[in-house]
Scaffold this motif. Structure first.
Motif, short mmCIF file in Angstrom:
data_model
loop_
_atom_site.label_atom_id
_atom_site.label_comp_id
_atom_site.label_asym_id
_atom_site.label_seq_id
_atom_site.Cartn_x
_atom_site.Cartn_y
_atom_site.Cartn_z
N VAL A 180 0.85 -1.18 0.00
CA VAL A 180 0.00 0.00 0.00
C VAL A 180 0.89 1.24 0.00
O VAL A 180 1.92 1.27 0.68
N VAL A 181 0.49 2.25 -0.77
CA VAL A 181 1.13 3.56 -0.72
C VAL A 181 0.06 4.56 -0.31
O VAL A 181 -1.02 4.61 -0.91
N VAL A 182 0.36 5.34 0.72
CA VAL A 182 -0.60 6.31 1.26
C VAL A 182 -0.41 7.67 0.60
O VAL A 182 0.72 8.16 0.48
N CYS A 183 -1.51 8.25 0.15
CA CYS A 183 -1.54 9.65 -0.27
C CYS A 183 -2.44 10.40 0.71
O CYS A 183 -3.44 9.84 1.18
N VAL A 184 -2.10 11.62 1.01
CA VAL A 184 -2.81 12.33 2.08
C VAL A 184 -3.40 13.66 1.59
O VAL A 184 -2.94 14.23 0.60
N ALA A 185 -4.41 14.11 2.34
CA ALA A 185 -4.97 15.43 2.12
C ALA A 185 -4.51 16.34 3.26
O ALA A 185 -4.40 15.89 4.40
N THR A 206 2.16 21.91 1.29
CA THR A 206 1.14 21.72 2.31
C THR A 206 0.74 20.25 2.41
O THR A 206 0.56 19.71 3.50
N ILE A 207 0.64 19.59 1.24
CA ILE A 207 0.36 18.15 1.24
C ILE A 207 1.52 17.39 1.89
O ILE A 207 1.32 16.44 2.65
N GLU A 208 2.74 17.83 1.61
CA GLU A 208 3.90 17.15 2.20
C GLU A 208 3.95 17.34 3.71
O GLU A 208 4.38 16.44 4.44
N GLN A 209 3.51 18.49 4.20
CA GLN A 209 3.42 18.67 5.65
C GLN A 209 2.47 17.64 6.26
O GLN A 209 2.74 17.09 7.34
N ALA A 210 1.36 17.38 5.57
CA ALA A 210 0.42 16.38 6.05
C ALA A 210 1.05 14.99 6.02
O ALA A 210 0.81 14.17 6.92
#
Length: 294
Positions: A180-185, A206-210
């Motif tokens: 699994v690879v997680v992508c975040v909001a 900002t996404i990378e901070q999340a």
């Protein structure tokens, strides 16, 4: 001028001749092949193209039997030009050294290729031609990108889940469903209203901070910037969390969605890595049901 210096500044064919084995192998060559691309480590080299000149010489193993004037039985010129085009289309690169290595490795993946000489020059930087030259043999060729036995699933995680009490349970489910690879909001409150290229970079950061927040709250996770880092983290049992800036900014054909559209970026990323599926988690879902809700 010494012989070594003469060879160093001569046409690539002369260098290939000087390094020929006994008996010498046959060669094919591509000379003065010019392509305009975006490349370079400096900010002034972004959002613009510059001309690169390619000179490539490939030493080839003898073909067994009669080739009978059949192009399918030889290593053709198209193999060389396609290697260049493929690597230029893969992603935006900073260094000629990286590009030359990838082109050399791709050519050496061909069964008939024994040794390759690659010279790449920038024609539009300064008063002279700036460039690099590499020589690689079959034994020294690095493999192409590692291949998964199973394509990963991309799981999109909203900010409310990252900061919620159920994050640990979700991570357990993600590990059970590996790879699994997680992508975040990101946090909506952190999204900038700045437009243009600066705003695009801020949205990606900002996404990378999340992503880093997720990594700080969950154990044994790796924030990954590239496909290679993703492959390594999966192979070593870590949960990979995608940081989008590098892949998005370096993509030749980048995402059509806005950089603030975290889900749109996740779907684009899934296409780039050949993901098995994209699963969107929301605050109303329970980690006990698994990522597919079953």
């Amino acid at each position: 001028m010494t012989r070594e210096t003469e060879i160093a500044f001569a046409e690539l064919d002369m260098r290939a001749d000087a390094m020929a084995g006994d008996p010498p192998l046959d060669r094919i060559s591509l000379r003065d092949h010019v392509v305009s691309v975006e490349i370079g480590a400096f900010q002034l080299e972004r959002d613009m193209t510059q001309r690169l000149k390619f000179n490539v010489v490939v030493e080839v193993f003898p073909v067994s039997g009669d080739v009978a004037d059949d192009v399918d039985k030889i290593l053709s010129y198209d193999t060389v030009t396609e290697a260049i085009a493929t690597e230029l289309a893969a992603e935006r690169l900073n260094l000629l050294e990286t590009l030359s290595e990838r082109i050399g490795d791709r050519i050496l993946s061909e069964p008939q290729a024994a040794k390759v000489f690659v010279r790449i020059e920038k024609l539009d930087r300064g008063s002279g031609d700036l460039g690099v030259e590499i020589v690689r043999t079959k034994d020294a060729a690095a493999p192409l990108l590692p291949v998964h036995e199973q394509a990963p699933t991309v799981v999109f995680v909203p900010w409310s889940v990252i900061c919620g009490d159920a994050l640990g349970a979700w991570v357990t489910q993600f590990r059970a469903s590996a790879p699994v690879v997680v992508c975040v909001a990101p946090d909506d409150a952190a999204v900038s209203d700045i437009t243009g290229n600066s705003g695009r970079r801020i949205d990606l950061l900002t996404i990378e901070q999340a992503a880093w927040t997720f990594a700080a709250l969950a154990e044994d996770c790796a924030v990954v910037n590239t496909r290679t880092e993703m492959d390594w983290s999966i192979k070593n049992g870590q949960l990979a969390i995608w940081a989008p800036s590098k892949m998005v900014m370096d993509a030749v054909d980048g995402p059509t969605c806005a950089a603030s559209d975290a889900l749109g970026l996740a779907r684009w990323f899934a296409g780039e890595i050949g993901a098995k599926d994209v699963v969107v988690i929301d605050a109303g879902m329970s980690p006990q049901t698994g990522i597919y809700g079953a």
